[in-house]
Design an enzyme around this catalytic site. Structure first.
Site, PDB file in Angstrom:
ATOM      1  CD  GLU A 140      -2.969  -1.032   2.337  1.00  0.00           C
ATOM      2  OE1 GLU A 140      -2.982  -0.082   3.146  1.00  0.00           O
ATOM      3  OE2 GLU A 140      -4.133  -1.772   2.259  1.00  0.00           O
ATOM      4  CD  GLU A 197      -4.111  -5.910   2.967  1.00  0.00           C
ATOM      5  OE1 GLU A 197      -5.067  -5.048   3.584  1.00  0.00           O
ATOM      6  OE2 GLU A 197      -2.756  -5.434   3.217  1.00  0.00           O
TER       7      GLU A 197
END
Length: 505
Positions: free
Chosen positions: A175, A294
């Protein structure tokens, strides 16, 4: 109460893609009680010789999880992997800035690889591209994968691990588009670093596969330009681009909540389009695949997490207690992943134990299955094979966010070698059953083997330590095949698994 009708079209001539087993992967981060008190608790009555909880291992093994991402997540962007190897008594305690916890490093690379081997999974290793970079990443590949005869491989052997771990899949950070990330970068900064790190890692071990960071979610202000810029740098060096998404029913609008898988579908389509744009721009023959590493429901624990004492070891963070309606959305999300099996090759339910997880534990006490455990279990066990193109005709509804939401969310997976066909179906209607019909003349001789139903009168019903079997699937659905037509009643607000097999001659 009325009964609505929806129709599926199933034909073995119209296939989408073979399911990569890694679609049913998961995720363990050094966060909350995922590791300590989750998979690892040396004082637990079921602990094995390495301190791993056998009761948790059994629940993980039942899920047949083929790959587990580790050690983060946000955690990895401040992690020194060297802290987690060597004699445990000599390992450093570190402040983890990502989750404001203290990391004792009792479990590290070698211990986690051993745990994965015991549950039958591969490691999907993430490297730190937040505070670190090329050197730390290539050294970790050498430590894990090089047989012997070099500094880092010989250090692994000195640590008691003679055979290399042979870790195949590696994540280039986590991320990195997020301002919350330690070492947050622009797309150009990250893309350049990821490309150079990828080159060095593959020079150590050319057999590995790499995942570049896509956007943290589809609502980031830089999406999808982030993907385009990152791929400009990394397209020739990586095999996958990552996607992350979480959904929550914060305002109690269940019809809108159950439609969130449409957002997931659009997210995937946009990323695929961006990948193919860069492919065309580069005149490349290579197809970029996706790692949805995710995904889950996450919102229940947000307020509780604000009250946790900082800098404690393994505090109870992100411990969402999942409801029956959460299981329905997880089912819809699994169907969405299967519908994109031609491009999504890896996916990781985030996470696996205690932290937004299908499995919950009590320290020193039992482990139990959350509601979301069951659709994931069914998909992993019965959703391996070839995904069929499954056009759906269904009545629809509108919400504040979505229009034309089909009450029926469904797909089918065919295991030709076993003569088995499985239909996964969610009825989103909250008050009425749905009559499902499907033309199965292309599957001559197939009969219904089993119709599993997950249903509950209370959308907010949960499984807890004291009531672990409050929400459980049951057999005995009414699906049947007559005259080349499959018919079934899907109860209101239900997850359904209809398994067909060729009748024995």
């Amino acid at each position: 109460m009325s009964t609505h009708t929806a129709k599926l079209y199933l034909d073995p001539a119209f296939t989408l893609a073979q399911v990569d087993p890694r679609l049913y992967g998961s995720f363990i981060e050094h966060l909350g009680r995922a590791v300590y008190g989750g998979i690892y608790e040396p004082e637990h009555p079921t602990a094995d010789d390495m301190g791993f909880r056998r009761d948790v291992m059994e629940l993980v093994q039942a899920l047949q999880v083929p790959i587990v991402r580790y050690p983060g997540g946000n955690f990895v962007s401040g992690y020194h992997w060297e802290d987690g190897v060597g004699p445990v008594a000599e390992r450093k305690r570190r402040l983890d800035l990502a989750w404001r916890s203290t990391e004792p490093n009792w479990v590290g690379t070698n211990e986690f690889a051993a745990w994965c081997q015991r549950v039958g999974a591969e490691v999907m290793m993430a490297v730190n591209l937040g505070t670190r970079g090329i050197d730390a990443a290539r050294n970790l590949v050498e430590y894990c994968n090089h047989p012997s005869g070099s500094y880092w491989s010989d250090l692994r052997i000195a640590h008691g691990v003679r055979e290399p771990h042979r870790i195949k899949v590696w994540c280039l950070g986590n991320e990195m588009d997020g301002p919350w990330q330690i070492g947050h970068k622009t797309a150009d900064e990250y893309g350049r670093l990821a490309a150079e790190t990828a080159k060095a890692m593959k020079w150590v071990d050319p057999s590995i596969e790499l995942v570049a960071c896509g956007s943290s979610n589809a609502h980031m202000p830089t999406f999808p330009q982030w993907e385009a810029t990152v791929l400009e740098h990394t397209y020739d060096h990586v095999e996958y681009l990552s996607l992350h998404t979480y959904y929550g029913n914060r305002d109690g609008d269940t019809p809108n909540f159950l439609a969130q898988s449409l957002d997931m579908d659009q997210f995937i389509r946009t990323v695929v389009a961006t990948c193919d744009y860069v492919k065309a721009k580069k005149r490349s023959k290579k197809t970029m695949y996706l790692s949805f590493d995710e995904w889950n429901v996450w919102f229940h624990s947000n307020e509780a997490d604000k009250k946790v004492t900082p800098w404690s070891v393994a505090p109870p963070l992100l411990e969402d207690v999942y409801t029956f309606e959460d299981a329905l959305l997880v089912g819809c999300m699994l169907i969405t992943l299967l519908k994109h099996a031609d491009r999504v090759k890896i996916a990781c339910l985030a996470q696996l134990v205690n932290v937004i997880a299908p499995i919950m534990t009590e320290n020193g006490g039992p482990a139990w299955r959350q509601t979301i455990y069951y659709p994931f279990l069914h998909a992993s066990r019965f959703g391996r094979g070839t995904v069929l193109h499954t056009p759906v005709q269904s009545p629809v509804y509108d919400t504040k966010t979505f229009t034309d939401v089909p009450y029926l969310e469904a797909t089918a997976v065919w295991r030709e070698e076993d003569d088995e066909l499985t239909v996964f179906a969610v009825n989103r209607h909250l008050t009425d059953p749905l009559r499902l019909t499907a033309d199965v003349r292309g599957f001559a001789g197939y009969q219904v083997k089993e119709h599993i139903v997950l249903v509950h009168d209370d959308l907010k019903a949960t499984n807890t330590k004291d009531h672990p079997d409050n929400v459980v699937p049951r057999a005995g659905g009414d699906a049947r095949v007559e005259g080349g037509e499959l018919t079934a009643t899907l109860p209101k607000a239900s997850w359904n698994v209809i398994r067909l097999a060729r009748a024995s001659r």
